[in-house]
Design an enzyme around this catalytic site. Structure first.
Site, short mmCIF file in Angstrom:
data_model
loop_
_atom_site.label_atom_id
_atom_site.label_comp_id
_atom_site.label_asym_id
_atom_site.label_seq_id
_atom_site.Cartn_x
_atom_site.Cartn_y
_atom_site.Cartn_z
N LYS A 75 -5.40 4.57 44.46
CA LYS A 75 -4.38 5.52 43.99
C LYS A 75 -3.05 5.31 44.72
O LYS A 75 -1.99 5.29 44.09
CB LYS A 75 -4.88 6.96 44.18
CG LYS A 75 -6.13 7.28 43.37
CD LYS A 75 -6.53 8.74 43.47
CE LYS A 75 -6.98 9.12 44.87
NZ LYS A 75 -8.22 8.40 45.27
N THR A 76 -3.11 5.14 46.03
CA THR A 76 -1.87 4.90 46.79
C THR A 76 -1.25 3.58 46.39
O THR A 76 -0.02 3.46 46.24
CB THR A 76 -2.16 4.92 48.30
OG1 THR A 76 -2.73 6.18 48.66
CG2 THR A 76 -0.89 4.70 49.10
N ASP A 120 0.04 12.78 47.93
CA ASP A 120 -1.40 12.57 48.08
C ASP A 120 -2.10 13.92 48.29
O ASP A 120 -1.51 14.85 48.82
CB ASP A 120 -1.67 11.65 49.26
CG ASP A 120 -3.05 11.03 49.22
OD1 ASP A 120 -3.73 11.16 48.19
OD2 ASP A 120 -3.44 10.39 50.22
N THR A 169 -8.53 13.74 44.73
CA THR A 169 -9.95 13.43 44.64
C THR A 169 -10.70 14.55 43.93
O THR A 169 -11.90 14.42 43.68
CB THR A 169 -10.54 13.24 46.05
OG1 THR A 169 -10.27 14.40 46.84
CG2 THR A 169 -9.92 12.03 46.73
N ARG A 228 -11.78 -0.44 49.14
CA ARG A 228 -11.51 -0.21 50.56
C ARG A 228 -12.73 -0.57 51.40
O ARG A 228 -12.60 -1.19 52.47
CB ARG A 228 -11.12 1.25 50.80
CG ARG A 228 -10.91 1.60 52.29
CD ARG A 228 -10.45 3.02 52.46
NE ARG A 228 -9.10 3.18 51.94
CZ ARG A 228 -8.62 4.33 51.47
NH1 ARG A 228 -9.40 5.41 51.43
NH2 ARG A 228 -7.38 4.41 51.04
#
Length: 356
Positions: A75-76, A120, A169, A228
């Protein structure tokens, strides 16, 4: 789900989907710079590409974008790509950092025209700031309250057009008035192993690590569908290879040996995951057993079991939540190499005494 995958007294997990300081530093170097480089999320990429191309063709600011999904899915990275594709600067902040409407007003009033504001964990923003954001997103203005009580006055403040990219999230926690103000909403899915292999090969090139197709496949299969985690496991395998084999090509055997050291098994389960499954199967015959009882059995807090271990176990089809408690599936027995008790025998009914 924004899982803090460490218990109160436990060490950080190598399969934690949240980013620590080391991850953030490495991710900055590994992040793709445009949509063509971005791996996976085909539907979101295609739809977002249309949104951005149309905005550029009109010479307008892109619509506000909401990205939802589990931690570590990109997302980032996508927010930074949006800014790069629009040739605009980006401002990064988070919901927990905005506890007052004044905090948000200060950020909004300093934005440049066309700037991308990445927010965020937008679901954790305070309610007063959230209500101010409604007007800012829709009308590009905010009302700043000056004074208190009967003498308070609202001063309208015009804002330059900007693009808000919200990441969450827990999309279900966003109130409908906020969700409705986003022009584009993209849900980030977990990655398939083949997509993670592409991520690992790309990261290996950037990290100057030599890895074979079977080595990348071995890491991808243990990465919980999360880039990640795949990148973190790649770095741990690289470390093992440098120390134990003096570098060279990382193949399946080296990757498997390295991840065995870090207690990550073939399906991506780590020590905590296996402890929860082991207690459920060996102590309670597969359940049902109450969450609190299960947590005591593995020596963890209730919240750690519920929010850290269970989501992945449920997604993998190894554990089920029922009104009577937690129940192991046949796949859990097979994964740990155990034989389920006969129907009505063993300890299968023990956990039902403890409720949910």
């Amino acid at each position: 789900m924004n899982w803090d995958e460490t218990g109160p007294d436990s060490d950080p997990r190598v399969v934690d989907s949240a980013a620590d300081g080391e991850d953030q530093a490495v991710e900055a170097a590994l992040r793709p710079k445009d949509l063509d480089e971005f791996v996976g999320q085909e539907k979101v990429r295609e739809q977002l590409d249309l949104v951005l191309r149309a905005a550029r063709a009109r010479g307008a600011t892109a619509d506000h974008v909401l990205l939802s999904g589990a931690p570590g899915l990109g997302k980032t990275t996508l927010s930074m790509i949006i800014a790069a594709e629009m040739n605009a600067p980006i401002r990064i902040t988070s919901g927990p950092a905005i506890q007052h409407a004044g905090d948000l007003a200060a950020i909004l009033s300093s934005l440049q025209e066309g700037e991308v504001l990445f927010l965020d964990e937008i679901h954790r923003m305070s309610r007063p700031a959230e209500e101010m954001l409604y007007m800012a997103m829709e009308d590009f203005r905010v009302d700043v309250i000056v004074g208190k009580g009967p003498g308070a006055t609202a001063i309208p403040l015009e804002l330059p057009p900007f693009t808000l990219v919200g990441a969450t999230t827990r999309a279900g926690l966003l109130p409908p008035p906020l969700r409705d103000r986003f022009g584009f909403t993209g849900h980030m899915e977990f990655y398939e192993p083949a997509e993670l292999e592409r991520v690992i090969h790309r990261s290996a090139r950037l990290l100057d690590v030599e890895i074979g197709a079977d080595g990348a496949a071995e890491i991808a299969g243990r990465s919980r569908g999360t880039p990640r985690i795949a990148n973190r496991l790649l770095r741990r395998v690289r470390d093992y290879s440098q120390v134990k084999t003096e570098g060279g090509l990382i193949d399946k055997e080296i990757a498997a040996a390295a991840l065995k050291v870090y207690e990550v098994d073939a399906r991506g389960l780590d020590r905590l995951d296996r402890a929860v499954l082991g207690a459920l199967l060996k102590l309670f015959g597969g359940g049902p057993v109450g969450l609190s009882t299960l947590a005591v059995a593995v020596g963890e807090e209730r919240e750690t079991v519920e929010e850290v271990a269970e989501p992945f176990l449920v997604r993998e089809g190894l554990l089920a939540r029922t009104p009577r408690g937690r129940v192991a599936t046949p796949a859990a027995w097979a994964h740990l190499g155990l034989v389920p008790p006969q129907q009505g025998g063993g300890k299968a009914g023990q956990g039902g005494l403890f409720g949910t």
